[in-house]
Design an enzyme around this catalytic site. Structure first.
Site, PDB file in Angstrom:
ATOM      1  N   ALA A 103       0.879  -1.169   0.000  1.00 13.98           N
ATOM      2  CA  ALA A 103       0.000   0.000   0.000  1.00 13.98           C
ATOM      3  C   ALA A 103       0.915   1.218   0.000  1.00 13.98           C
ATOM      4  O   ALA A 103       1.766   1.367   0.885  1.00 13.98           O
ATOM      5  CB  ALA A 103      -0.902  -0.006   1.235  1.00 13.98           C
ATOM      6  N   SER A 104       0.771   2.081  -0.981  1.00 12.97           N
ATOM      7  CA  SER A 104       1.679   3.217  -1.125  1.00 12.97           C
ATOM      8  C   SER A 104       1.458   4.251  -0.033  1.00 12.97           C
ATOM      9  O   SER A 104       0.456   4.240   0.685  1.00 12.97           O
ATOM     10  CB  SER A 104       1.465   3.882  -2.498  1.00 12.97           C
ATOM     11  N   MET A 105       2.422   5.168   0.079  1.00  8.77           N
ATOM     12  CA  MET A 105       2.267   6.292   0.987  1.00  8.77           C
ATOM     13  C   MET A 105       0.993   7.058   0.640  1.00  8.77           C
ATOM     14  O   MET A 105       0.757   7.353  -0.545  1.00  8.77           O
ATOM     15  CB  MET A 105       3.457   7.246   0.875  1.00  8.77           C
TER      16      MET A 105
END
Length: 378
Positions: free
Chosen positions: A82-84
């Protein structure tokens, strides 16, 4: 919101669709202080898990080594995450998604990004494609649990999903080295494609925001800024066997020196230098080694099959020593790329753009209609 990343129009989706609802019980968030990924289990430390899941602006790894990893320690290669949140909303801002738009996403991962888009676009308007079967199954369960009408498809994202075309918007949450033309043809004329793009020179990417031409046969637009994503699986960087390039000592190469410094060549983590070197020094990758004996070696490897290599040894304020070997003089090419960049006014990512057609892709500086002197087939 204070930084201008999360805009008021996306705030309702951020509030209604928490990242924590799409994360597994065992996660590996990136600990900024430690500079590495750490294991956090919800059962063992629910407060820490919740803090990383919903409050921290850090990337969270959810799979290692294409699912072959076991145990709680980080694996060798992160392969789903899950990206920033800041990166997620920066890219969604570039997408300019409106209610009612049909969206194709490449790279489902946890399904959080797709769920945010579905909250904005409306049920049934988001199709997301995930290559990994286990990841796709978990994402489908999360999407059904949250009830936002996201269609999760397990398959090769490089071919898009023609069954749902045409789309108003296409977004990739994986980096590419060659943007699949299918993403252009499956978008409507005037549609927007947002994709992290880069070269094999390094792992960094830049977000390209492309608009599909009126005839639907091409897409073009500028880069918005640097990011770093896991790569489309079919376009991962080749594995470099150092000994196959340098079977003996580095001193067997042709030696010279340079007054270029380590910051000149490497820049900051998200500086434009290495992005530019990738454009100007094709079919080449670089490896930045750890400092040792008071200096740092940086290696360059040709990817064209001729085993050309170069090494520059940076040591304080001294002139750096250089060794290179093979049909290509890779360090000379990097130095020439630096001179070109300086002459052009040290352009950052946003002065470059990308055009994608059925014949391939081309990067340009300032002008999409630039001739051969101002554009490069890549």
């Amino acid at each position: 919101m204070a930084a201008g990343v999360l805009t008021s129009d996306w705030a309702p989706a951020f509030a209604a669709v928490p990242r924590s609802a799409f994360l597994p019980d065992l996660i590996w968030p990136f600990d900024m202080a430690a500079g590495r990924s750490v294991a956090v289990c919800r059962a063992d430390d629910p407060a820490a898990w919740r803090g990383y899941a919903d409050d921290a602006d850090v990337p969270v790894v959810t799979q290692w080594d294409d699912g072959e990893h076991a145990g709680t320690e980080p694996g060798a290669v992160p392969t789903s995450s899950a990206s920033m949140p800041s990166v997620v909303f920066r890219m969604l801002g570039e997408l300019d998604l409106r209610p009612g738009h049909k969206v194709l996403e490449i790279g489902t991962a946890t399904c959080w990004n797709a769920a945010l888009m579905a909250h904005r676009a409306g049920p049934g308007n988001v199709t997301t494609v995930e290559v990994d079967g286990a990841v796709a199954t978990a994402a489908r369960s999360a999407a059904e649990r949250y009830g936002l009408g996201v269609r999760v498809v397990q398959g090769d994202g490089a071919r898009g999903y023609p069954e749902g075309a045409p789309y108003d918007r296409v977004i990739a949450t994986c980096g590419v080295r060659s943007m699949p033309y299918a993403w252009v043809t499956q978008a409507r004329p005037g549609g927007v494609v947002v994709v992290p793009w880069g070269t094999h020179f390094g792992n960094g990417d830049a977000v390209a925001r492309l608009v599909v031409a009126a005839d639907g046969k091409s897409a073009a637009g500028r880069f918005a800024g640097p990011v770093e994503f896991m790569k489309l699986r079919a376009q991962r960087a080749p594995v470099i066997n150092h000994s196959a390039y340098v079977p003996g000592s580095v001193t067997n190469g042709e030696e010279s020196a340079t007054m270029l410094t380590e910051p000149d060549v490497l820049g900051g983590q998200f500086g434009p230098q290495r992005f530019v070197w990738g454009l100007r020094v094709p079919d080449c990758c670089h490896v930045v080694a750890e400092k040792r004996d008071g200096g740092r070696p940086v290696w360059f490897y040709g990817l064209g099959g001729d085993r050309s290599w170069a090494c520059v040894w940076f040591q304080g304020g001294e002139a750096a020593r250089v060794w290179q070997s093979g049909p290509r003089r890779l360090w000379d090419e990097v130095a020439a790329a630096h001179r070109w960049w300086v002459v052009q006014g040290r352009p950052d990512h946003t002065r470059f753009g990308l055009t994608v057609t059925a014949d391939g892709q081309r990067v340009w500086l300032d002008d999409p209609e630039a001739g051969p002197a101002g554009s490069w087939a890549v």
